[in-house]
Design a protein around this motif. Structure first.
Motif, short mmCIF file in Angstrom:
data_model
loop_
_atom_site.label_atom_id
_atom_site.label_comp_id
_atom_site.label_asym_id
_atom_site.label_seq_id
_atom_site.Cartn_x
_atom_site.Cartn_y
_atom_site.Cartn_z
N SER A 1 33.27 49.87 39.77
CA SER A 1 33.67 48.82 40.57
C SER A 1 32.96 47.45 40.45
O SER A 1 33.84 46.39 40.20
N SER B 1 35.48 44.24 38.97
CA SER B 1 35.28 42.87 39.81
C SER B 1 35.07 41.78 38.91
O SER B 1 35.51 40.72 38.73
N THR B 2 34.02 41.96 37.94
CA THR B 2 33.53 41.19 36.95
C THR B 2 34.70 40.72 35.83
O THR B 2 34.74 39.88 35.64
N SER C 1 37.53 38.69 37.24
CA SER C 1 37.21 37.39 37.15
C SER C 1 37.30 36.85 36.05
O SER C 1 37.84 35.76 35.70
N THR D 1 42.00 37.62 39.25
CA THR D 1 41.98 37.20 40.45
C THR D 1 42.71 36.09 40.92
O THR D 1 43.42 35.82 41.82
N ASN E 1 42.87 44.28 48.39
CA ASN E 1 41.54 44.22 47.75
C ASN E 1 41.63 44.76 46.20
O ASN E 1 41.90 45.84 45.76
N SER F 1 40.01 44.62 43.55
CA SER F 1 38.90 45.41 42.75
C SER F 1 39.05 46.89 43.09
O SER F 1 39.02 47.73 42.38
N GLU F 2 39.20 47.31 44.26
CA GLU F 2 39.20 48.62 44.60
C GLU F 2 40.59 49.21 44.12
O GLU F 2 40.41 50.25 43.69
N THR G 1 39.99 49.84 40.30
CA THR G 1 39.08 50.76 40.13
C THR G 1 39.59 52.13 40.32
O THR G 1 39.65 52.79 39.51
#
Length: 256
Positions: free
Chosen positions: A173, A177-178, A181, A186, A208, A210-211, A214
């Protein structure tokens, strides 16, 4: 003269008798030796074909470590996800209508940028999968190993899903997210949904990201692990060591 003839006949008879006895003894001796060797060979062959519980554990762990390492390495390489149709991450389901609409308006590059960036994020995360899988293999009990060996063709994959999914989610996760970006996913996705949400009479899309990435990255890993498991079970050439040949050869016989 007659006495000499009689003596010669007796000598010949004696020699023939001795030869016959010698041949019988040699024949018996040969049978004994051959029989003993056959028994030894059979015992050795039986021992070779029936692995111990410890060997089963070692063989399963060796096979799975080779398999998951190969799978994780492939997915973590550039285009590991993007270039593999079985695991390629597409737009989130709620955004696929968005994609279709925007492509119809000629915004293909924007859509392509989003898809590429989603897959790059998954490839980044996949680099962290190998140590998690290896740890799960090391913690595997002998009972787990035997159940996997003699279980269904996806027994190992199901084991990994059971014991690693939670760890993979926690590990992936923040990386996803990192990475989203870093590769501008994003931003691209925000641009894409903003373009769509400006259209009249459309339902705004909020995902969402990222979710979603993942979960898709983890799903892709298990697809790859399942393929490696099938390869080990069904492809004799994948049994690259004598231990793997012994253990999986035993499993083949048990399943006949």
């Amino acid at each position: 003269m007659k006495s000499t003839t009689i003596l010669a006949s007796l000598a010949l008879t004696l020699v023939c008798s001795l030869n016959a006895q010698s041949q019988t003894k040699l024949s018996d001796l040969f049978k004994k030796v051959t029989g003993k060797q056959t028994t030894t060979t059979t015992t050795a062959s039986s021992s070779l074909g029936t692995p111990s519980t410890l060997e089963i554990g070692q063989g399963i762990k060796q096979a799975l470590e080779l398999g998951v390492s190969a799978g994780a390495d492939r997915l973590s390489a550039k285009d590991g996800f993007l270039g593999n149709l079985a695991v390629k991450i597409l737009m989130p389901p709620e955004a696929q209508k968005v994609e279709k609409t925007l492509r119809g308006l000629g915004l293909n590059s924007l859509c392509d940028n989003v898809i590429t960036s989603l897959n790059r994020a998954a490839e980044d995360a996949a680099k962290e999968a190998k140590p998690i899988f290896v740890s799960a293999i090391k913690q595997m009990t002998l009972t787990d190993a035997t159940n996997i060996l003699l279980g269904n063709n996806d027994a190992a994959t199901e084991y990994f899903k059971r014991v690693t999914t939670s760890q993979l989610m926690q590990k992936f996760s923040p990386i996803v997210s990192t990475s989203l970006s870093k590769v501008n996913a994003t931003k691209y996705y925000s641009d894409l949904t903003s373009q769509y949400n400006r259209l009249p009479l459309v339902k705004p899309v909020n995902t969402n990201l990222s979710e979603y990435v993942t979960q898709k990255a983890i799903d892709g890993l298990f697809i790859e692990v399942a393929q490696e498991e099938l390869k080990i079970r069904g492809n004799l050439g994948s049994r690259s060591t004598s231990l793997l040949q012994k253990v999986f050869g035993y499993a083949d016989k048990k399943k006949i």
